[in-house]
Structures are given as structure tokens and as C-alpha cells.
Design a protein around this motif. Structure first.
Motif, PDB file in Angstrom:
ATOM      1  N   ASP A  41       0.813  -1.219   0.000  1.00 21.68           N
ATOM      2  CA  ASP A  41       0.000   0.000   0.000  1.00 21.68           C
ATOM      3  C   ASP A  41       0.849   1.273   0.000  1.00 21.68           C
ATOM      4  OD1 ASP A  41       0.891  -0.412   2.614  1.00 21.68           O
ATOM      5  OD2 ASP A  41      -0.828   0.630   3.474  1.00 21.68           O
ATOM      6  N   VAL A  42       2.170   1.111  -0.025  1.00 17.69           N
ATOM      7  CA  VAL A  42       3.077   2.262  -0.054  1.00 17.69           C
ATOM      8  C   VAL A  42       3.329   2.645  -1.502  1.00 17.69           C
ATOM      9  CG1 VAL A  42       5.393   3.060   0.563  1.00 17.69           C
ATOM     10  CG2 VAL A  42       4.172   1.503   2.091  1.00 17.69           C
ATOM     11  N   PRO A  43       3.221   3.927  -1.857  1.00 21.87           N
ATOM     12  CA  PRO A  43       3.529   4.331  -3.232  1.00 21.87           C
ATOM     13  C   PRO A  43       4.970   3.940  -3.597  1.00 21.87           C
ATOM     14  CG  PRO A  43       2.430   6.111  -2.070  1.00 21.87           C
ATOM     15  CD  PRO A  43       2.757   5.063  -1.053  1.00 21.87           C
ATOM     16  N   ASN A  44       5.147   3.412  -4.796  1.00 18.03           N
ATOM     17  CA  ASN A  44       6.453   2.910  -5.204  1.00 18.03           C
ATOM     18  C   ASN A  44       7.554   3.963  -5.115  1.00 18.03           C
ATOM     19  OD1 ASN A  44       8.232   0.857  -6.265  1.00 18.03           O
ATOM     20  ND2 ASN A  44       8.238   2.067  -8.140  1.00 18.03           N
ATOM     21  N   GLU A  45       7.258   5.204  -5.472  1.00 18.54           N
ATOM     22  CA  GLU A  45       8.308   6.232  -5.426  1.00 18.54           C
ATOM     23  C   GLU A  45       8.798   6.460  -3.996  1.00 18.54           C
ATOM     24  OE1 GLU A  45       4.286   8.340  -5.735  1.00 18.54           O
ATOM     25  OE2 GLU A  45       5.298   6.787  -6.878  1.00 18.54           O
ATOM     26  N   TYR A  46       7.914   6.347  -3.019  1.00 18.74           N
ATOM     27  CA  TYR A  46       8.329   6.476  -1.617  1.00 18.74           C
ATOM     28  C   TYR A  46       9.085   5.236  -1.152  1.00 18.74           C
ATOM     29  CZ  TYR A  46       5.592  10.714  -1.224  1.00 18.74           C
ATOM     30  OH  TYR A  46       5.102  11.980  -1.396  1.00 18.74           O
ATOM     31  N   LEU A  47       8.695   4.080  -1.649  1.00 18.40           N
ATOM     32  CA  LEU A  47       9.395   2.853  -1.295  1.00 18.40           C
ATOM     33  C   LEU A  47      10.819   2.861  -1.867  1.00 18.40           C
ATOM     34  CD1 LEU A  47       9.118   0.233   0.216  1.00 18.40           C
ATOM     35  CD2 LEU A  47       8.143  -0.791  -1.843  1.00 18.40           C
ATOM     36  N   GLN A  48      10.960   3.314  -3.097  1.00 17.71           N
ATOM     37  CA  GLN A  48      12.296   3.424  -3.693  1.00 17.71           C
ATOM     38  C   GLN A  48      13.149   4.426  -2.913  1.00 17.71           C
ATOM     39  OE1 GLN A  48      11.619   4.404  -7.790  1.00 17.71           O
ATOM     40  NE2 GLN A  48      11.221   2.288  -8.365  1.00 17.71           N
TER      41      GLN A  48
END
Length: 86
Positions: A41-48
Motif C-alpha cells: 500500500d506504499v507508493p512505489n516512489e516512496y518505497l524506492q
């Protein structure tokens, strides 16, 4: 939101760190399921960005749990929105 493939890419990168629990196909699947459940549920850009923050800091070992990356991701999101963090 981060897809399974995007989370797998981050796990592949993290798997080079010491103390990585991924030692067999079975443990790889277990770790993958755990990280997908906690991070999908975490946006990919924030996960990266959380991954980059993690490896850029004083963190020489594999994260002890997916909550570590989740916390970094949401701290970064709050900073991006101008919300003060602790």
C-alpha cells in the motif's frame, strides 16, 4: 502503490546485505509474502526513496522487518508534504 515486482526488485537489492534471511527458495517466498503484505500500500516512489535512504544511512544489515522501510517511506512522505516529523 508498489507492485509485487517492484517490491521484489527492492528485496533483490537488499539481499546483498549481511544477515539477509533469504537463504533458499522457501525463505525467499516467505520474505516476499511478508514484505508484500506490509508494503504493497506504499507508493512505489516512496518505497524506492526509502530503500535509498536505508542503504545510504548507517544500516549495514538487511532490515530486521519490513516496517523499517515502511517507517522511512512515510517519514519521507510527511517531509514531502511539509508535515514535521519527530
Amino acid at each position: 502503490m508498489a507492485t509485487r515486482d517492484q517490491i521484489k526488485t527492492i528485496l533483490d537489492l537488499l539481499s546483498t546485505l549481511p544477515n539477509c534471511p533469504i537463504t533458499s527458495k522457501e525463505t525467499a517466498e516467505f520474505v516476499m509474502k511478508t514484505y508484500v503484505a506490509a508494503l504493497s500500500d506504499v507508493p512505489n516512489e516512496y518505497l524506492q526513496a526509502a530503500y535509498l535512504q536505508y542503504i545510504s544511512g548507517n544500516n549495514p544489515f538487511f532490515p530486521s522487518n519490513p516496517g523499517t522501510l515502511r517507517e522511512i517511506a512515510f517519514d519521507l512522505e510527511m517531509i514531502a508534504q511539509g508535515v514535521p516529523t519527530a
